[in-house]
Design a protein around this motif. Structure first.
Motif, PDB file in Angstrom:
ATOM      1  N   ILE A 186       2.595  -4.106   1.474  1.00  0.00           N
ATOM      2  CA  ILE A 186       2.346  -2.753   0.469  1.00  0.00           C
ATOM      3  C   ILE A 186       3.845  -2.759  -0.187  1.00  0.00           C
ATOM      4  N   ARG A 233      -6.320   6.831   9.713  1.00  0.00           N
ATOM      5  CA  ARG A 233      -6.649   8.193  10.222  1.00  0.00           C
ATOM      6  C   ARG A 233      -7.091   8.679   9.190  1.00  0.00           C
ATOM      7  N   ARG A 283      10.590  14.966   8.902  1.00  0.00           N
ATOM      8  CA  ARG A 283      10.798  16.381   9.280  1.00  0.00           C
ATOM      9  C   ARG A 283      10.620  16.547  10.819  1.00  0.00           C
ATOM     10  N   GLY A 323       9.500   9.554   4.585  1.00  0.00           N
ATOM     11  CA  GLY A 323       8.550   9.690   5.675  1.00  0.00           C
ATOM     12  C   GLY A 323       8.952   8.663   6.826  1.00  0.00           C
ATOM     13  N   SER A 344       1.833   2.343  -6.599  1.00  0.00           N
ATOM     14  CA  SER A 344       1.554   1.081  -6.147  1.00  0.00           C
ATOM     15  C   SER A 344       0.405   1.122  -5.166  1.00  0.00           C
ATOM     16  N   VAL A 345      -0.667   0.338  -5.036  1.00  0.00           N
ATOM     17  CA  VAL A 345      -1.551   0.440  -4.002  1.00  0.00           C
ATOM     18  C   VAL A 345      -2.140  -0.904  -3.740  1.00  0.00           C
ATOM     19  N   ASN A 346      -2.283  -1.219  -2.347  1.00  0.00           N
ATOM     20  CA  ASN A 346      -2.682  -2.590  -1.916  1.00  0.00           C
ATOM     21  C   ASN A 346      -1.856  -3.520  -2.171  1.00  0.00           C
ATOM     22  N   HIS A 356     -10.354   9.642   2.930  1.00  0.00           N
ATOM     23  CA  HIS A 356      -9.917   8.676   2.212  1.00  0.00           C
ATOM     24  C   HIS A 356     -10.889   7.542   2.332  1.00  0.00           C
ATOM     25  N   ASP A 366      -2.965   2.488  11.105  1.00  0.00           N
ATOM     26  CA  ASP A 366      -1.856   3.369  10.115  1.00  0.00           C
ATOM     27  C   ASP A 366      -2.519   4.505   9.640  1.00  0.00           C
ATOM     28  N   GLY A 367      -1.839   5.293   8.797  1.00  0.00           N
ATOM     29  CA  GLY A 367      -1.984   6.463   8.383  1.00  0.00           C
ATOM     30  C   GLY A 367      -3.416   6.454   7.762  1.00  0.00           C
ATOM     31  N   LEU A 418       3.809   5.586  -2.839  1.00  0.00           N
ATOM     32  CA  LEU A 418       2.895   4.616  -2.052  1.00  0.00           C
ATOM     33  C   LEU A 418       1.797   5.891  -1.561  1.00  0.00           C
ATOM     34  N   GLY A 419       2.194   7.129  -1.169  1.00  0.00           N
ATOM     35  CA  GLY A 419       1.335   7.981  -0.452  1.00  0.00           C
ATOM     36  C   GLY A 419      -0.017   8.330  -0.832  1.00  0.00           C
ATOM     37  N   VAL A 420      -1.171   8.585  -0.348  1.00  0.00           N
ATOM     38  CA  VAL A 420      -2.298   8.793  -0.981  1.00  0.00           C
ATOM     39  C   VAL A 420      -2.653  10.521  -0.585  1.00  0.00           C
ATOM     40  N   THR A 433       4.797   9.223   2.171  1.00  0.00           N
ATOM     41  CA  THR A 433       4.047  10.346   3.277  1.00  0.00           C
ATOM     42  C   THR A 433       2.793  10.863   2.679  1.00  0.00           C
ATOM     43  N   GLY A 434       2.307  10.797   1.241  1.00  0.00           N
ATOM     44  CA  GLY A 434       1.238  11.424   0.936  1.00  0.00           C
ATOM     45  C   GLY A 434       1.382  12.780   0.721  1.00  0.00           C
TER      46      GLY A 434
END
Ligand code: NDP
Length: 346
Positions: free
Chosen positions: A149, A41, A199, A175, A293-295, A48, A37-38, A264-266, A242-243
């Motif tokens: 998640i 990457r 986008r 996203g 929210s994370v994890n 990260h 996932d993102g 959710l995005g970081v 999207t972060g």
């Protein structure tokens, strides 16, 4: 055994590592598939998590019990590991069974931050961090982690609206990445109308999948997040995946009164000049909420297994279409398709 590791300041490499020996209370799991996932990457890009030395990548895994090692599991059972582990001794969050609520300095995350992940032939996992999975769900079992998640985010969002009658008609996902797309069918079951903002052009496969799931596509190049209410309708729930930091702030203006945005995005660092008074006003006089929210915790993983079982087969097919053998892990990390995964097991 084969494992894909990320060395500090390096690129991911396929290496030979000793097969782990399960310790007391640990199950030896043969890994079958690992989703990408993102976050992976971002980790590979050095934006990260990470760790000192080398770290095995991968946090979205499904495997098969190879050696139950005296635990309640049985050889041959499909299983999914959770992601967080205590950084050394148990702390209060892990004692309470709430590792997902631990601050980042009170946890490590397998394959993301400070601990080996699952992109390896075998892993030893403490039995308390493993879930059983029905055999029929195993090929798509790497979707349990990302669904967990969404399960946690939705639970926190709902909890914040629990004291009153929350009229939940419309939801918007920001996203068209794998997390956003996987959230759409979940929301489609629970909201009358679902929108997805991205986008990309309408003939992009991600946009086509979003529309096939039933979402109305909003092109952010024509309709920015804060103009969604005027162009379509105000949203009772916004899920940001999207972060992209401006989306987080703009999501307040996309909400209906009493609505909630789940972020959710970081993001990386992002500086901008924004009119804050209006957003602050909208939050207060509109009884709106923003949650981060994370994890996810064990119960969210359990809910995710149920959700995976009820996903439309066409959605599962779209998410499991691009599975690469381990030696082609680089393609899985690089390819810009709805979802990729690496196949390790037989
Ligand atoms: P993906 O990389 O698959 O998707 C990212 C999405 O964000 C794509 O739709 C992308 O658009 C869009 N996007 C990225 N940058 C911008 C930008 N500058 N402007 C507008 N849109 C942008 O990632 P995932 O779906 O896996 O994850 C989404 C986010 O959620 C990531 O930040 C990830 O770290 C985070 N995450 C958080 C978790 C948590 O526990 N809170 C768990 C998992 C992920 P395009 O494809 O067109 O470039």
């Amino acid at each position: 055994m084969d494992a894909v590791v990320l060395e500090e300041n390096g690129s991911p490499r396929l290496v030979d590592r000793p097969r782990p020996e399960p310790g007391p209370g640990e199950v030896l799991v043969r890994i079958d598939r690992v989703g990408v996932d993102g976050t992976d990457r971002e980790v590979v890009g050095g934006n990260h998590g990470g760790t000192e030395g080398a770290m095995v990548l991968g946090h979205e895994a499904v495997g098969t019990v190879a050696d139950p090692n005296g635990t309640a599991f049985s050889a041959g059972e499909p299983v999914v590991p959770t992601v967080r582990r205590p950084p050394g001794d148990y702390n209060e969050y892990f004692r309470r069974g709430e590792p997902d609520m631990a601050p980042m300095n009170a946890t490590v995350e397998c394959g993301i931050d400070g601990a080996d992940g699952f992109m390896a032939e075998f892993v030893a996992v403490p039995s308390e961090y493993l879930l059983r999975l029905p055999e029929r769900l195993a090929p798509a079992g790497f979707l349990v982690e990302p669904l967990s998640i969404t399960a946690k985010a939705l639970e926190l969002a709902e909890a914040s609206r629990e004291p009153f009658t929350w009229e939940r008609d419309r939801a918007l996902v920001l996203g068209t990445g794998s997390l956003g797309l996987l959230t759409l069918p979940v929301l489609d079951e629970r909201f009358e109308e679902v929108y997805c903002l991205g986008r990309r052009d309408r003939d992009d496969p991600a946009v086509e999948l979003a529309r096939e799931i039933g979402a109305t596509y909003v092109d952010s190049r024509k309709t920015p997040v804060d103009e969604v209410p005027a162009a379509h309708a105000p949203m009772d729930l916004v899920v940001e995946a999207t972060g992209h930091a401006p989306h987080a702030v703009e999501s307040v203006s996309a909400l209906a009164p009493n609505g909630v945005a789940a972020l959710l995005g970081v993001p990386g660092d992002h500086e901008a000049s924004v009119e804050l008074g209006e957003r602050h006003r909208e939050l207060v006089v509109g009884n709106r909420a923003v949650i981060g929210s994370v994890n996810a915790g064990y119960s969210h993983f359990e809910r995710a297994v149920e959700w995976l079982d009820s996903l439309p087969p066409s959605v599962v097919d779209a998410f499991t279409e691009h599975v690469y053998p381990l030696r082609e892990f680089e393609a899985a990390l690089d390819r810009d398709v709805i979802k990729t995964a690496v196949e390790i097991g037989p």
